[in-house]
Scaffold this active site. Structure first.
Site, PDB file in Angstrom:
ATOM      1  N   GLU A   1       0.818  -1.207   0.000  1.00 26.99           N
ATOM      2  CA  GLU A   1       0.000   0.000   0.000  1.00 26.99           C
ATOM      3  C   GLU A   1       0.862   1.271   0.000  1.00 26.99           C
ATOM      4  OE1 GLU A   1      -2.345  -0.519   3.493  1.00 26.99           O
ATOM      5  OE2 GLU A   1      -3.466  -2.223   2.681  1.00 26.99           O
TER       6      GLU A   1
ATOM      7  N   GLY B   1       1.676   5.040  -0.591  1.00 27.29           N
ATOM      8  CA  GLY B   1       0.951   6.289  -0.792  1.00 27.29           C
ATOM      9  C   GLY B   1       1.949   7.415  -0.933  1.00 27.29           C
ATOM     10  N   ARG B   2       2.662   7.690   0.162  1.00 26.21           N
ATOM     11  CA  ARG B   2       3.709   8.691   0.153  1.00 26.21           C
ATOM     12  C   ARG B   2       4.742   8.415  -0.932  1.00 26.21           C
ATOM     13  NH1 ARG B   2       6.047  10.777   5.172  1.00 26.21           N
ATOM     14  NH2 ARG B   2       5.108   8.951   6.139  1.00 26.21           N
TER      15      ARG B   2
ATOM     16  N   ARG C   1       3.185  19.173   8.809  1.00 23.98           N
ATOM     17  CA  ARG C   1       4.079  18.089   9.191  1.00 23.98           C
ATOM     18  C   ARG C   1       5.313  18.566   9.954  1.00 23.98           C
ATOM     19  NH1 ARG C   1       6.649  15.280   6.161  1.00 23.98           N
ATOM     20  NH2 ARG C   1       6.469  13.302   7.289  1.00 23.98           N
TER      21      ARG C   1
ATOM     22  N   TYR D   1       5.256  16.691  13.313  1.00 23.70           N
ATOM     23  CA  TYR D   1       6.192  15.565  13.358  1.00 23.70           C
ATOM     24  C   TYR D   1       7.652  15.984  13.420  1.00 23.70           C
ATOM     25  CZ  TYR D   1       2.097  13.048  11.513  1.00 23.70           C
ATOM     26  OH  TYR D   1       0.845  12.526  11.317  1.00 23.70           O
TER      27      TYR D   1
ATOM     28  N   CYS E   1      -0.418  32.668  13.438  1.00 18.85           N
ATOM     29  CA  CYS E   1      -0.108  33.214  14.768  1.00 18.85           C
ATOM     30  C   CYS E   1       0.358  32.112  15.716  1.00 18.85           C
ATOM     31  CB  CYS E   1      -1.323  33.937  15.325  1.00 18.85           C
ATOM     32  SG  CYS E   1      -1.759  35.407  14.394  1.00 18.85           S
ATOM     33  N   GLU E   2       1.448  31.470  15.361  1.00 20.64           N
ATOM     34  CA  GLU E   2       2.067  30.421  16.169  1.00 20.64           C
ATOM     35  C   GLU E   2       3.571  30.483  15.966  1.00 20.64           C
ATOM     36  OE1 GLU E   2       0.651  28.273  18.211  1.00 20.64           O
ATOM     37  OE2 GLU E   2      -1.459  28.650  17.715  1.00 20.64           O
TER      38      GLU E   2
END
Length: 464
Positions: A321, A323-324, A361, A365, A392-393
């Site tokens: 499988e 995907g990435r 990400r 992560y 605003c982070e």
């Protein structure tokens, strides 16, 4: 002395060591082919092109930020996976990486199957024309409506993730008068990430039925108790993400095949399929070294064959499988620089017109990305930069550390490669920022396959 006595210390404690070991690139204009889509190049004046189309023209026509997808590269990667595994295996594209109807059509045309895990992904798959028999439904908490729709549509397999789901799928199959093909997701006690795998203590997760405590074996018994409504076709295992070799699959396959042998011995049934999941990695930076599809296919096939021969089992049909590994390298995100702030002795902050709303990400992560100036040649001296977004982070970081031209200025275009997987899928409207479009480019030109959201789209859901 207390941490508060040196407020500047903790704030910049991580900066100086990084700047000491992060060396500037030998050639800032170079495009690593492991990271960039295959038709991305630099034109005569140094600006990026994709399939011969200048990114400055893309920015003018479609705006920024925008996800730019190399259509030919996406198709080529689909074919590479299909050809690597051949007719004796099934390749299911993991739709959670990135899914839209145009992608579904490309998967269908290139002969891949499709793995979905929600009702929304299933609706997209069916709307895009994927034959239902080539769809697999995953998910640890499928709703009754999702199960019913999948069974009614005739999906080729449902991967059972809990004991409760067995009865739910069996009931839906009886209601629709079909015998639903199912697999059981087995938690094998192996977790693989990049170059490491640890073979203990990973039953503590929300996915699957544990092999170690006998729940997987009990699930088999319960499925086989519904012979008129459920057809058990195989076992499923998934061990991690961003995996760069097949060594972690060795232990997983050994344990899954061990359960298959136990099923044969207890029930007289040899299961015809085994699914080893996905998680195969891609290159985000030059430090990453992913394997090619044919290398992965050879490694996985040899592992399964060896384990089955040892257990005196017929070799089952293999499923994987990716995907990435298909979508990730095919796309880059195109941004425009808005502000540049130099912090003397530390680094330069380059703010772009997107950020964590189009690529969560890095914040979620601690993922690493590459970046380059896209609208011109990256000439002259470079400086250590942090590419950040407009939200605003303080954690709104796109690329944590990058060497960009010292004269990087507002209006420059930046391109961040390998954003085809999970960036658009996990995009949000944080700070009420509309999500960017996905623009597919090939030799015939550029076209929008997912349009840019507008403020009107945001307000349409606000009932006031």
């Amino acid at each position: 002395m207390s941490r508060s006595a040196h407020p500047a210390g903790p704030r910049y404690a991580d900066v100086l060591p990084e700047s000491h070991h992060l060396a500037p690139p030998a050639d800032p204009a170079a495009l690593d082919p492991r990271i960039w889509a295959r038709s991305v190049a630099r034109g005569a004046d140094g600006a990026l092109t994709v399939a011969g189309v200048d990114v400055r023209d893309l920015a003018r026509e479609f705006g920024t930020p925008a996800y730019i997808l190399d259509d030919a590269d996406f198709r080529a990667r689909c074919r590479a996976w299909r050809e690597a595994f051949g007719d004796e295996a099934d390749v299911f594209y993991a739709g959670k990486a990135f899914l839209c109807r145009a992608v579904v059509r490309r998967l269908h045309e290139e002969g891949l199957n499709l793995d979905v895990c929600t009702g929304g992904e299933l609706a997209t798959a069916l709307s895009g024309g994927m034959p239902p028999e080539r769809i697999a439904l995953h998910g640890n908490n499928k709703s009754l409506a999702e199960i019913d729709r999948a069974v009614a549509a005739g999906v080729g397999r449902i991967v059972l993730d809990s004991v409760a789901e067995i009865e739910r799928v069996a009931e839906a199959a009886r209601r629709h008068g079909v015998r639903q093909r199912v697999q059981i997701r087995v938690t094998v006690g192996v977790e693989a990430h990049t170059h490491e795998f640890i073979a203990t203590a990973h039953e503590d997760q929300k996915f699957g039925l544990a092999l170690a405590d006998g729940r997987a074996a009990e699930a088999v018994r319960r499925v086989l108790a519904h012979p008129d409504s459920l057809e058990l076709i195989g076992l499923h295992s998934h061990i991690g993400s961003q995996i760069f070799d097949t060594s972690g699959f060795e232990v997983a396959a050994h344990r899954v095949v061990g359960l298959m042998a136990a099923i044969r011995d207890e029930h007289g049934l040899e299961l015809p399929e085994i699914d080893l999941g996905g998680g195969l990695g891609i290159a985000y930076t030059p430090a990453d070294d992913p394997r090619e599809p044919h290398q992965i296919a050879k490694g996985l096939s040899e592992i399964v064959t060896r384990e089955c021969e040892s257990a005196s089992l017929a070799v089952p049909r293999l499923s994987v499988e990716p995907g990435r590994a298909i979508a990730g390298p095919t796309t880059f995100t195109l941004y425009e620089v808005g502000t540049v702030k130099e912090l003397p002795g530390l680094r330069t902050y380059v703010s772009v017109d997107g950020g964590m709303s189009d690529n969560i990400r890095t914040a979620l992560y601690d993922a690493e990305y590459s970046v380059t100036v896209a609208s011109r040649a990256p000439e002259g001296p470079t400086t250590l930069c942090r590419v950040v977004g407009k939200h605003c982070e303080s954690g709104d970081i796109v690329v944590r550390d990058a060497w960009l031209p010292a004269d990087t200025a507002p209006g420059d275009l930046l391109a961040v490669p390998a954003t085809g997987a999970y960036c658009r899928s996990m995009a949000s409207n944080y700070n009420h920022v509309p999500r960017p479009p996905v623009v597919s480019v090939d030799e015939s030109g550029a076209r929008v396959i997912v349009r840019r959201e507008t403020e009107e789209d945001l307000l349409r859901l606000d009932v006031g």
